[in-house]
Scaffold this motif. Structure first.
Motif, mmCIF file in Angstrom:
data_model
loop_
_atom_site.group_PDB
_atom_site.id
_atom_site.type_symbol
_atom_site.label_atom_id
_atom_site.label_comp_id
_atom_site.label_asym_id
_atom_site.label_seq_id
_atom_site.Cartn_x
_atom_site.Cartn_y
_atom_site.Cartn_z
ATOM 1 N N ALA A 111 0.712 -1.181 0.061
ATOM 2 C CA ALA A 111 -0.018 0.039 -0.149
ATOM 3 C C ALA A 111 0.946 1.339 0.225
ATOM 4 C CB ALA A 111 -1.094 -0.052 1.169
ATOM 5 N N LEU A 112 2.015 1.055 0.332
ATOM 6 C CA LEU A 112 2.767 2.368 0.632
ATOM 7 C C LEU A 112 3.537 2.401 -0.843
ATOM 8 C CD1 LEU A 112 4.667 1.996 4.131
ATOM 9 C CD2 LEU A 112 2.683 3.170 3.400
ATOM 10 N N ILE B 187 -6.219 11.553 -1.661
ATOM 11 C CA ILE B 187 -6.241 10.986 -2.882
ATOM 12 C C ILE B 187 -5.450 9.335 -2.588
ATOM 13 C CG2 ILE B 187 -4.823 10.687 -5.161
ATOM 14 C CD1 ILE B 187 -5.403 13.763 -5.303
ATOM 15 N N TRP B 188 -4.586 9.360 -1.878
ATOM 16 C CA TRP B 188 -3.819 7.993 -1.674
ATOM 17 C C TRP B 188 -4.754 7.342 -0.935
ATOM 18 C CZ3 TRP B 188 0.909 7.456 2.179
ATOM 19 C CH2 TRP B 188 1.227 6.212 2.067
ATOM 20 N N PHE C 33 -11.979 -2.264 -4.449
ATOM 21 C CA PHE C 33 -10.431 -2.300 -3.757
ATOM 22 C C PHE C 33 -10.170 -3.568 -3.403
ATOM 23 C CE2 PHE C 33 -12.324 1.984 -3.301
ATOM 24 C CZ PHE C 33 -11.374 2.815 -3.545
ATOM 25 N N VAL D 96 -3.475 -3.694 -5.209
ATOM 26 C CA VAL D 96 -3.460 -2.485 -4.063
ATOM 27 C C VAL D 96 -3.073 -1.224 -4.839
ATOM 28 C CG1 VAL D 96 -2.329 -2.093 -2.067
ATOM 29 C CG2 VAL D 96 -2.830 -4.245 -2.490
ATOM 30 N N ASN D 97 -3.778 -0.189 -4.367
ATOM 31 C CA ASN D 97 -3.804 1.127 -5.119
ATOM 32 C C ASN D 97 -3.963 1.224 -6.591
ATOM 33 O OD1 ASN D 97 -2.468 2.583 -2.986
ATOM 34 N ND2 ASN D 97 -0.427 1.686 -3.413
ATOM 35 N N SER E 94 3.369 3.702 -3.648
ATOM 36 C CA SER E 94 2.428 4.516 -4.673
ATOM 37 C C SER E 94 3.227 5.741 -4.603
ATOM 38 C CB SER E 94 1.204 4.769 -3.892
ATOM 39 O OG SER E 94 0.633 5.736 -4.275
ATOM 40 N N HIS F 288 -7.813 7.042 -0.692
ATOM 41 C CA HIS F 288 -8.723 6.539 -1.484
ATOM 42 C C HIS F 288 -8.247 5.301 -2.297
ATOM 43 C CE1 HIS F 288 -11.303 6.551 -5.324
ATOM 44 N NE2 HIS F 288 -12.382 6.447 -4.412
ATOM 45 N N GLU F 289 -7.165 5.449 -2.920
ATOM 46 C CA GLU F 289 -6.681 4.575 -3.746
ATOM 47 C C GLU F 289 -6.189 3.165 -2.761
ATOM 48 O OE1 GLU F 289 -3.886 5.411 -6.906
ATOM 49 O OE2 GLU F 289 -5.858 6.351 -7.346
ATOM 50 N N ALA F 290 -5.707 3.294 -1.736
ATOM 51 C CA ALA F 290 -5.166 2.222 -1.128
ATOM 52 C C ALA F 290 -6.457 1.513 -0.390
ATOM 53 C CB ALA F 290 -4.165 2.768 -0.140
ATOM 54 N N TRP F 291 -7.215 2.417 0.306
ATOM 55 C CA TRP F 291 -8.411 1.519 0.960
ATOM 56 C C TRP F 291 -9.706 2.180 0.945
ATOM 57 C CZ3 TRP F 291 -5.263 5.247 4.424
ATOM 58 C CH2 TRP F 291 -4.168 4.577 4.830
ATOM 59 N N SER F 292 -9.897 2.846 -0.272
ATOM 60 C CA SER F 292 -11.331 3.033 -0.426
ATOM 61 C C SER F 292 -11.667 4.234 0.192
ATOM 62 C CB SER F 292 -12.128 1.848 -0.437
ATOM 63 O OG SER F 292 -12.744 2.052 0.949
ATOM 64 N N ARG F 293 -11.454 4.536 1.379
ATOM 65 C CA ARG F 293 -12.043 5.966 1.867
ATOM 66 C C ARG F 293 -11.062 6.959 1.841
ATOM 67 N NH1 ARG F 293 -14.755 3.402 6.987
ATOM 68 N NH2 ARG F 293 -16.000 1.969 6.169
ATOM 69 N N ILE G 145 -8.260 -5.435 -0.646
ATOM 70 C CA ILE G 145 -7.592 -4.824 0.686
ATOM 71 C C ILE G 145 -7.126 -5.959 1.801
ATOM 72 C CG2 ILE G 145 -8.686 -2.709 0.528
ATOM 73 C CD1 ILE G 145 -10.530 -3.783 3.048
ATOM 74 N N ALA H 178 -3.268 -4.467 2.354
ATOM 75 C CA ALA H 178 -3.523 -3.097 2.518
ATOM 76 C C ALA H 178 -3.482 -2.344 3.898
ATOM 77 C CB ALA H 178 -4.941 -2.681 1.800
#
Ligand code: HEM
Lengths: 358, 561
Positions: free
Chosen positions: A182-183, A260-261, B314, B302-303, A185, A263-268, B316, A341
């Motif tokens: 997840a990091l 923004i990040w 997503f 992921v991402n 990016s 959102h991409e990584a965890w949907s919120r 996760i 994630a």
């Protein structure tokens, strides 16, 4: 070069940076000690004000820090001249050493990034973030030193950077590990770069506010830091301008790239996670600071208190939340769902909740 | 501009003058209208805005200390269980959902009202100010902090014309009064109007962000579902494992997509500092945007969420689902399916239960799944998360699993009240330890259990967040406005020229007034080389104070005292 070699280089560079910062601190302390001799301060003052009254603003700027003494007229007897000469010499030496240390500091950061496989940005955990943050504080000081006439702050900044760096090496050090998915990016790069820059700048601005408050209590101090610090009004406005620079950068970091990040990584994009909450609190406090200055006319002391409050929330987010928070990013997945994630678990050993590493 | 507005606001802290009461009324009594006006003025005052801002910061704190239902419902319910006295009080105070509690909402709603009450009048003032001409030159320019006075040989008219042209060139708005009275003519110039525009934009954008954020909270939803490799998901309420809708969410707004998880894969790091970690998670999906749309492929990573219309999918989490079959003594299959085991740690050591209710009596299994099982010093240890040596280790319970009465039960919890643990004949501990393909017969004629194999599963988060573009546009605009507000420095310049008393030429006075929030002290460096000096030079004035000394009194840049 192998990864381990890079890591070793990084460790050695941190050590070297520490030693050279220490030497820089010593040089600045000698500079101070020389200032303590009667006459020296007057000499720098006189120089400053004579050049200051001159026609070009740049001369005044250079003299503001007292470093330009050597080029100014010497008034007073030989020993005063010598003292001010020593002030100038050690002031310059200190700056030179600071720059050297900064280079080593930079190398250590590069080393951390190169040691990871795949190579990455050097801020995957608290150790690296602290390394990067102190680097920015020192760098920012060197860069804005002339523009804001901050030479007088040198011992303070160098001492601060050295102390934090030691803490990082002793307590926070952790071996290089790859970034979790997840990091991984490019938003991480943008997000963290901006957050580190803002943190460095807020810290510098906060130090100025702190000195403002101290100086306000002892307005007639003539020696040491307070003696050299500029007028209260200038401390106040310099502090404001550094904050005014940091605030938009922070806005960009926590309210644009962070969401923004996320959102991409965890949907919120915004989930009121403790990290987010405190980044938000910091933002609101600094907004209140700027707001108070322009609208309520809170300059000086009240503004300084607000600035320090902001700084406290900023650091609490970095230190406190990482260590004390019970609810953290782990919450993004349902209970025990340790997944890709859920980076917190994997960002090695700092108990940190998540990608928001600051 | 802002300063004008400030003057119309009540002075900080002090209450505004009570309106003149009509004589008939007793002193101290306020009419409804006055009360209303007074409250409105209080609410929209700068001081109130400041207090509300700080309150907002303060009010956000508890949410980072007390576990929040919407953030981590499990932590929240655990907290409730372990603090039985405090929990009801906290519940009443809304401390488990601070960010939609009435008091938190009250603060930001007040802030919005105050904000609107502030923006609207300021916009009018700004609008008028936009078209206004720069104010006439003050009588005494020497009293301004930055000024210069000198003598040149050109006539006043030429000087003013030069000044006008020069200031226009620097994109100042210029107003000229060339009428040579005893005071001489003047040029007034102003620039930096955009600062206030930036500030207004910033404050309006704050509202826009709140609206966008609010839309997401009210009309959106978040849900999670575990999908086992080879199985599918269709986007409707009943398919979710957990579902968290906004209060105005309407299920008919859900996008009618569906997908199948074809294959999940991950790369495991074999050596180096990150050994045992995984990366490169990839879930191959076959999806349809709607039941009659074409099927498409997507590698969910992921991402890299998959966006379908308004909804994002997503990746996760991931884990393992051992396929477990339970047979009775006759060999009839009573239960056979992949069972989702929940990871307990980074190495994906996982916990799960299986409930075979067709068996007679019910058979329940509870235990651990080791992706890579190794026996170290007589203890089973899981070495890493990749399934290199998958092993299932479970205890068996037989009796009534409590599923017959129809009350809902978690699929991850075994109700053992009516189902005691199965032991060996001699009463010693009984445990099933199986590797794929192995079968074990259970004691007490309970039948047999087979560990067929392992399927990976992924946890997918699905969210619909309307308004997120609005919120994003809002913050970006806010940032732009903020930059304008912080870094555009409005300034006014006046040039006055009159005939010199003797010897021809003119006496010229130039003054600059900066308006910045940095503080009372002029920011001497910010404009680079001095604006005043440059203007004087451009008007043919002295660079080195030859004529009547360039009085720079009051330039307090260097007050080292
Ligand atoms: C969500 C709430 C608010 C936030 C985050 C906020 C933030 C800010 C910030 C950061 C500034 C500094 C910009 C600058 O220095 O120019 C500012 C300035 C200002 N704000 Fe606010 N503010 C808020 C609410 C309000 C309200 C309710 C009012 C009116 C009552 C208001 C009126 C002003 C004014 C007049 C300025 C100064 C404009 C100038 O510098 O000329 N703000 N605000």
């Amino acid at each position: 070069m192998s990864d381990t070699a890079w890591e070793m280089l990084s460790n050695q560079a941190v050590g070297a940076a520490g030693i050279v910062y220490f030497l820089a601190l010593l040089a600045h302390l000698v500079e101070w000690a020389a200032l303590r001799q009667p006459g020296a301060v007057e000499a720098t003052r006189a120089t400053a004000s004579t050049t200051g009254a001159g026609s070009t603003a740049s001369a005044a700027r250079a003299a503001g820090g007292g470093v330009a003494v050597a080029t100014g007229p010497r008034n007073g007897a030989g020993d005063t001249g010598q003292a001010s000469y020593r002030v100038a010499l050690f002031g310059r030496l200190g700056l030179l050493l600071t720059v050297v240390a900064l280079v080593a500091h930079g190398i250590s950061l590069v080393g951390r990034g190169m040691a990871a496989d795949p190579n990455r940005v050097p801020w995957g955990n608290m150790y690296e973030f602290t390394l990067a943050g102190t680097f920015v504080v020192a760098l920012m000081y060197v860069v804005v030193r002339r523009r804001f006439r901050l030479d007088w702050m040198a011992p303070l900044v160098v001492g601060f950077v050295l102390a934090v760096l030691m803490v990082a090496v002793i307590w926070l050090h952790s071996p290089v590990a790859p970034l979790t998915e997840a990091l991984n990016s490019y938003w991480l790069v943008i997000h963290v770069v901006s957050a580190v820059i803002a943190t460095g700048a807020f810290t510098l601005g906060g130090l100025l506010s702190l000195i403002y408050l101290v100086k306000e209590r002892r307005p007639d101090a003539t020696t040491g830091l307070l003696g050299r610090a500029p007028s209260l009004a200038r401390l106040d406005s310099t502090s404001y301008r550094i904050h005014a620079f940091a605030f938009p950068v922070w806005t960009f970091a926590v309210l644009i790239t962070g969401p923004i990040w996320a959102h991409e990584a965890w949907s919120r994009y915004w989930n009121w996670d403790p990290k987010e909450v405190w980044a938000f609190i910091t933002w609101v406090v600094y907004a209140a600071y700027l707001h108070a200055r322009t609208t309520a006319g809170w300059r000086g002391r009240k503004a300084a208190y607000l600035a320090l409050l902001g700084l406290a929330t900023l650091w609490f987010n970095f230190i406190g939340i990482n260590y004390f928070s019970t609810t953290s990013q782990h919450s993004y997945a349902a209970p025990a769902l340790v997944g890709p994630a859920e980076p917190g678990a994997v960002v090695a050993g700092d108990g940190d909740p998540g990608p928001r590493l600051l | 501009m802002s300063t004008d507005v400030e003057q119309t606001q009540p002075a900080a802290g002090s209450q505004p003058e009570p309106p003149q009461a009509p004589p008939a009324r007793r002193p101290g009594e306020l009419g409804i209208r006055e009360m209303g006006r007074w409250s409105w003025r209080q609410l929209t005052s700068m001081r109130t805005a400041l207090v509300l801002l700080l309150l907002l910061a303060l009010a956000a704190v508890p949410g980072s200390v007390v576990p929040q239902d919407s953030v981590d419902s499990l932590a929240a319910s655990r907290w409730r269980d372990s603090h039985t006295t405090l929990a009801p009080i906290y519940e009443r105070l809304g401390l488990f959902s601070v960010y939609d509690s009435p008091w938190f909402s009250a603060i930001y709603l007040l802030l919005v009202v105050s904000l609107i009450g502030c923006i609207v009048p300021r916009t009018f003032v700004y609008w008028r100010g936009l078209r206004a001409k720069p104010p006439a030159a003050p009588r005494n320019l020497a009293r301004l902090p930055e000024h210069a006075a000198y003598r040149v040989s050109a006539s006043p008219h030429t000087v003013l014309e030069d000044a006008r042209r020069e200031l226009r060139r620097r994109r100042y708005r210029v107003r000229v009064d060339d009428d040579a009275g005893p005071e001489g003519g003047w040029v007034a110039a102003e620039r930096g109007y955009l600062r206030e525009a930036g500030n207004l934009l910033f404050h309006v954008s704050v509202i826009v962000v709140m609206v966008g954020f609010g839309l997401g909270g009210l009309f959106g939803y978040q849900g999670g579902v575990i999908v086992i490799q080879g199985t599918g998901f269709a986007n409707n309420l009943s398919q979710y494992d957990d579902f968290n809708p906004g209060s105005l969410f309407d299920p008919t707004d859900m996008e009618p997509f569906s997908f199948t998880l074809d294959e999940f894969s991950a790369e495991w790091i074999e050596s180096g500092a990150g050994r045992g970690m995984a990366r490169g998670f990839q879930a191959g999906l076959t999806y349809q945007e709607s039941p009659d749309a074409e099927t498409e492929q997507y590698d969910l990573r992921v991402n890299h969420p998959l966006s379908i219309g308004d909804t994002d999918v997503f990746l996760i989490g991931h884990g393992y689902a051992p396929v477990i079959t339970v047979r009775d003594t006759e060999g009839e299959v009573m239960y056979s399916q992949p069972v989702v085991f929940l990871p307990q740690d980074q190495g994906l050591l996982s916990y799960g239960v299986a409930k075979s209710t067709l068996s007679e009596p019910d058979v329940g299994l509870e235990g651990l799944f080791y992706p890579t099982y190794v026996m170290i010093d007589g203890d089973p240890v899981n070495v890493m998360g990749d399934d290199r040596n998958p092993t299932l280790s479970m205890e068996v319970f037989a009796g009534d699993l409590g599923l017959d009465d129809g009350s809902p039960q978690s699929i991850y919890v075994l109700d053992k009240d009516g189902a005691p643990k199965v032991t060996e004949e001699d009463g010693s501990r009984y445990r099933l330890d199986l590797q794929p393909g192995q079968t074990a017969d259970l004691p007490d004629d309970l039948g047999s259990v087979t560990f067929e194999g392992v399927e990976p599963w992924t946890r997918v988060q699905i969210s619909q967040t309307p308004g997120k573009e609005i919120a994003l546009a809002g913050v970006v605009l806010a940032l732009i406005g903020l930059l304008g507000s912080l870094f555009i420095r409005p300034r006014r310049i006046w040039v006055r020229a009159r005939k010199a008393d003797q010897g021809g030429g003119s006496m010229v006075e130039v003054a600059v007034l900066r308006r910045s929030s940095a503080g009372p002290e002029p920011d001497d460096e910010d404009a680079g080389p001095d604006e005043l000096d440059k203007l004087v030079a451009a008007l043919g004035g002295p660079a080195d104070g030859t004529a009547r000394g360039a009085g720079r009194a009051g330039r307090a840049g260097e007050d080292e005292s």
